[in-house]
Design a protein around this motif. Structure first.
Motif, PDB file in Angstrom:
ATOM      1  N   ARG A   1      -6.115  -3.952 -14.020  1.00 53.49           N
ATOM      2  CA  ARG A   1      -5.722  -4.078 -12.614  1.00 53.49           C
ATOM      3  C   ARG A   1      -6.242  -5.371 -12.012  1.00 53.49           C
ATOM      4  NH1 ARG A   1      -9.556  -0.083  -8.929  1.00 53.49           N
ATOM      5  NH2 ARG A   1     -11.576  -0.987  -9.465  1.00 53.49           N
TER       6      ARG A   1
ATOM      7  N   MET B   1       1.545   3.942 -13.160  1.00 53.39           N
ATOM      8  CA  MET B   1       0.702   3.477 -14.259  1.00 53.39           C
ATOM      9  C   MET B   1       0.460   4.609 -15.262  1.00 53.39           C
ATOM     10  SD  MET B   1      -0.400   0.183 -13.839  1.00 53.39           S
ATOM     11  CE  MET B   1      -2.044   0.027 -14.529  1.00 53.39           C
ATOM     12  N   GLN B   2       0.159   5.794 -14.755  1.00 49.96           N
ATOM     13  CA  GLN B   2      -0.104   6.942 -15.624  1.00 49.96           C
ATOM     14  C   GLN B   2       1.142   7.335 -16.416  1.00 49.96           C
ATOM     15  OE1 GLN B   2      -1.575   9.962 -12.953  1.00 49.96           O
ATOM     16  NE2 GLN B   2      -3.489   8.882 -12.549  1.00 49.96           N
TER      17      GLN B   2
ATOM     18  N   LYS C   1       1.730   3.210  -7.105  1.00 50.90           N
ATOM     19  CA  LYS C   1       1.456   2.445  -8.312  1.00 50.90           C
ATOM     20  C   LYS C   1       0.605   3.214  -9.323  1.00 50.90           C
ATOM     21  CE  LYS C   1      -0.012  -1.226  -5.981  1.00 50.90           C
ATOM     22  NZ  LYS C   1      -1.330  -0.756  -6.366  1.00 50.90           N
ATOM     23  N   SER C   2      -0.381   3.940  -8.847  1.00 51.06           N
ATOM     24  CA  SER C   2      -1.263   4.680  -9.757  1.00 51.06           C
ATOM     25  C   SER C   2      -0.501   5.714 -10.563  1.00 51.06           C
ATOM     26  CB  SER C   2      -2.391   5.358  -8.973  1.00 51.06           C
ATOM     27  OG  SER C   2      -3.212   4.404  -8.339  1.00 51.06           O
ATOM     28  N   THR C   3       0.402   6.437  -9.907  1.00 52.83           N
ATOM     29  CA  THR C   3       1.208   7.436 -10.596  1.00 52.83           C
ATOM     30  C   THR C   3       2.118   6.790 -11.623  1.00 52.83           C
ATOM     31  OG1 THR C   3       1.186   8.852  -8.626  1.00 52.83           O
ATOM     32  CG2 THR C   3       2.882   9.299 -10.280  1.00 52.83           C
TER      33      THR C   3
ATOM     34  N   LYS D   1       6.625  10.861  -5.742  1.00 58.15           N
ATOM     35  CA  LYS D   1       5.960  10.060  -6.759  1.00 58.15           C
ATOM     36  C   LYS D   1       6.468  10.331  -8.174  1.00 58.15           C
ATOM     37  CE  LYS D   1       1.960  13.193  -6.978  1.00 58.15           C
ATOM     38  NZ  LYS D   1       0.479  13.270  -6.792  1.00 58.15           N
TER      39      LYS D   1
ATOM     40  N   ASP E   1      -1.888  -3.292 -12.899  1.00 57.85           N
ATOM     41  CA  ASP E   1      -1.662  -2.908 -11.503  1.00 57.85           C
ATOM     42  C   ASP E   1      -1.905  -4.167 -10.671  1.00 57.85           C
ATOM     43  OD1 ASP E   1      -1.845  -2.042  -8.874  1.00 57.85           O
ATOM     44  OD2 ASP E   1      -3.042  -0.271  -9.345  1.00 57.85           O
TER      45      ASP E   1
ATOM     46  N   ARG F   1      -6.482   8.943   2.401  1.00 57.55           N
ATOM     47  CA  ARG F   1      -7.406   8.435   1.380  1.00 57.55           C
ATOM     48  C   ARG F   1      -8.849   8.322   1.868  1.00 57.55           C
ATOM     49  NH1 ARG F   1      -4.230   3.254  -1.275  1.00 57.55           N
ATOM     50  NH2 ARG F   1      -2.464   4.395  -2.214  1.00 57.55           N
TER      51      ARG F   1
ATOM     52  N   GLN G   1       1.771   4.785 -19.128  1.00 57.26           N
ATOM     53  CA  GLN G   1       0.789   4.979 -20.199  1.00 57.26           C
ATOM     54  C   GLN G   1       1.210   6.141 -21.095  1.00 57.26           C
ATOM     55  OE1 GLN G   1      -3.115   6.392 -18.997  1.00 57.26           O
ATOM     56  NE2 GLN G   1      -4.093   5.366 -20.731  1.00 57.26           N
TER      57      GLN G   1
ATOM     58  N   GLU H   1       0.820  -1.219   0.000  1.00 58.63           N
ATOM     59  CA  GLU H   1       0.000   0.000   0.000  1.00 58.63           C
ATOM     60  C   GLU H   1       0.851   1.265   0.000  1.00 58.63           C
ATOM     61  OE1 GLU H   1      -3.060  -2.203  -0.456  1.00 58.63           O
ATOM     62  OE2 GLU H   1      -1.373  -2.885   0.701  1.00 58.63           O
TER      63      GLU H   1
END
Length: 210
Positions: free
Chosen positions: A39, A21-22, A17-19, A191, A96, A150, A25, A13
């Motif tokens: 994901r 991934m973007q 990961k989200s950053t 990040k 993800d 969050r 991409q 956690e």
């Protein structure tokens, strides 16, 4: 035979990961290369429904084996419906999390013997495994501090620090066992720096493949 590349992003956690991934991409798009983002758990309507079941909070105790089987039910549907067809068409796939997450969370975190996870992995269509896995790694407390903002935590995010320490250890053990597939990145940085590391790692890996 798959012709696209299958890349996965793993980590506990709050690793960013989200950053990543973007950023990946954007890297693929800037080079006009097709990329399928997905994901786990999830990726298809059915698998997303299973994800909701897995992460919801319940009054009853959720068995670690129930959790593992639900993860693989979602994964089988995901691999068969999204990943394998995309790779066959020559598309690159970025996920993800994937099967390494079960070895880390259910194997390391829940102490389920790895041989049980090995057996379930054999059920995945064509035993589909990633070509490259980026493991975002930092001390557990770093990630947990990041996710505090969050809002309400899901069932797994509410686990004790000791659980996530076991998850991290299992991830690092897999990376050590498969150095040709894994690249471990320092996720303790901001990040943007982590994202830049990830894109650089993919570029270097692709150059080595050519």
């Amino acid at each position: 035979m798959k012709s696209g590349h299958f890349i996965t992003i793993e980590g506990t956690e709050g690793m960013g990961k989200s950053t990543v991934m973007q950023a990946v991409q954007t890297y693929f798009q800037s080079n006009q290369r097709p990329l399928v983002l997905t994901r786990e758990p999830g990726g298809t309507p059915l698998a997303e429904s299973i994800r909701a079941l897995l992460l919801a909070n319940y009054e009853e105790e959720v068995s670690e084996h129930t959790e593992l089987l639900l993860m693989f039910a979602s994964r089988y549907q995901h691999a068969q419906t999204i990943i394998a067809p995309a790779l066959k068409e020559g598309l690159n796939v970025l996920s993800d999390r994937y099967v390494d997450a079960s070895y880390a969370y259910q194997g390391g975190g829940r102490n389920i013997p790895f041989k049980h996870i090995d057996a379930l992995t054999q059920w995945i269509p064509n035993t589909l495994m990633p070509d490259l896995t980026l493991l975002l790694d930092a001390p557990v407390h770093v990630g947990l501090e990041r996710i505090q903002s969050r809002g309400e935590s899901d069932r797994i995010e509410q686990e004790k620090v000791s659980f996530f320490e076991r998850v991290r250890a299992a991830y690092l053990a897999r990376a050590k066992a498969e150095p040709n597939r894994f690249v471990v990145l320092d996720a303790s940085q901001d990040k943007e720096a982590v994202a830049a590391q990830a894109v650089s790692a993919i570029q270097q890996w692709e150059e080595a493949q050519s």
